[in-house]
Design a protein around this motif. Structure first.
Motif, PDB file in Angstrom:
ATOM      1  N   TYR B  33       0.842  -1.194   0.000  1.00 31.07           N
ATOM      2  CA  TYR B  33       0.000   0.000   0.000  1.00 31.07           C
ATOM      3  C   TYR B  33       0.878   1.245   0.000  1.00 31.07           C
ATOM      4  N   ASP B  56      -6.748  -1.465  -6.860  1.00 30.20           N
ATOM      5  CA  ASP B  56      -7.376  -0.259  -6.325  1.00 30.20           C
ATOM      6  C   ASP B  56      -6.386   0.900  -6.434  1.00 30.20           C
ATOM      7  N   GLY B  98      -3.215  -8.996   2.433  1.00 29.89           N
ATOM      8  CA  GLY B  98      -4.112  -7.956   1.983  1.00 29.89           C
ATOM      9  C   GLY B  98      -5.527  -8.152   2.469  1.00 29.89           C
ATOM     10  N   GLY B  99      -5.789  -9.184   3.220  1.00 27.84           N
ATOM     11  CA  GLY B  99      -7.106  -9.336   3.816  1.00 27.84           C
ATOM     12  C   GLY B  99      -7.154  -8.475   5.050  1.00 27.84           C
ATOM     13  N   ASN B 100      -7.549  -9.031   6.174  1.00 31.37           N
ATOM     14  CA  ASN B 100      -7.526  -8.222   7.386  1.00 31.37           C
ATOM     15  C   ASN B 100      -6.265  -8.451   8.198  1.00 31.37           C
ATOM     16  N   SER B 101      -5.204  -8.904   7.554  1.00 27.50           N
ATOM     17  CA  SER B 101      -3.916  -8.973   8.242  1.00 27.50           C
ATOM     18  C   SER B 101      -3.379  -7.556   8.398  1.00 27.50           C
ATOM     19  N   PRO B 102      -2.723  -7.246   9.494  1.00 22.74           N
ATOM     20  CA  PRO B 102      -2.314  -5.872   9.753  1.00 22.74           C
ATOM     21  C   PRO B 102      -1.283  -5.367   8.756  1.00 22.74           C
ATOM     22  N   LEU B 103      -1.310  -4.060   8.520  1.00 20.52           N
ATOM     23  CA  LEU B 103      -0.321  -3.402   7.679  1.00 20.52           C
ATOM     24  C   LEU B 103       0.903  -3.076   8.524  1.00 20.52           C
ATOM     25  N   HIS B 104       2.075  -3.283   7.911  1.00 17.18           N
ATOM     26  CA  HIS B 104       3.342  -2.920   8.549  1.00 17.18           C
ATOM     27  C   HIS B 104       3.937  -1.779   7.725  1.00 17.18           C
ATOM     28  N   PHE B 105       4.173  -0.655   8.381  1.00 19.93           N
ATOM     29  CA  PHE B 105       4.583   0.556   7.692  1.00 19.93           C
ATOM     30  C   PHE B 105       6.086   0.769   7.744  1.00 19.93           C
TER      31      PHE B 105
END
Lengths: 110, 114
Positions: B33, B56, B98-105
């Motif tokens: 993302y 998207d 990309g499901g509801n697994s957390p994003l790591h920034f």
């Protein structure tokens, strides 16, 4: 369109003074609600995911709760190292992106 | 293991120039993302990749913005003919599925357009 509103914008606490942060959300169907912590100059750091109303999660002095319309992040007996901006985000069913609120900046004084 | 890496960490450019921002996601993360964070504001979604495809792109603000991902790994966000309103921190995140697994920034690239 998903909407996330966080309050207050800023919170100043004395060390040991417990408080709560609010995250109100509007989403067509909730896939997950996420809490992140962001320190100055850094990217957000993942804290919790909540999936359904009534769910609670804890990590050290932080506890997150979820209802159908809002989530709370409770900070118990905070320490100065808890000072940060706390971000709330929602993900809708069938979607992959997270929609973020503007955050609550917490300052804990020793 | 290594986290999400972004480069450069800071970029100052003149109005009208093109810039490229790079993101190296966590190895094995299929979802990537890009977000933008203006001073004092929340994170604004730009684009989402699953593998090398971008299902998207709805958050890209104008046709001056584009992004690509290769080898299901590195991603580049390109801003053409930069404007002062493009000044912001650009954050990249990856997640396992990309499901509801957390994003790591990552820690972001701070872009300043003068």
């Amino acid at each position: 369109e998903d909407q996330v509103t966080q309050s207050p914008e800023a919170l100043r606490l004395q060390e040991g003074e417990s408080s709560s942060l609010n995250c109100s959300y509007t989403v067509s169907g909730l896939r997950g609600l996420f809490w992140y912590r962001q320190d100055p100059g850094k990217g957000p750091e993942f804290l919790f995911t909540l999936y359904s109303a009534g769910e609670e999660k804890e990590k050290e002095r932080l506890k997150a709760t979820l209802t159908k319309k809002e989530s709370f992040l409770h900070i118990t007996a905070p320490k100065p190292e808890d000072s940060a901006t706390y971000l709330c985000a929602v993900q809708a069913i069938g979607d992959y992106k997270l929609s973020f609120g503007a955050g609550t900046t917490v300052t804990v004084r020793a | 293991g290594a986290g999400v890496s972004q480069s450069p960490s800071n970029k100052v450019t003149e109005k009208g120039k093109d810039v490229e921002l790079r993101c190296d996601p966590i190895s094995g993360h299929t979802a990537l993302y890009w977000y933008r964070q203006r001073l004092g504001q929340g994170l604004e979604f730009l684009i989402y990749f699953q593998g090398n495809s971008a299902p998207d792109k709805s958050g890209l603000p104008s046709d001056r913005f584009s992004a690509e991902r290769t080898g299901e790994s590195v991603s580049t966000l390109t801003i053409q003919r930069t404007q002062q309103e493009d000044s912001a921190v650009y954050l990249c995140a990856s997640s396992v599925t990309g499901g509801n697994s957390p994003l790591h920034f990552g820690n972001g690239t701070r872009l300043t357009v003068t």
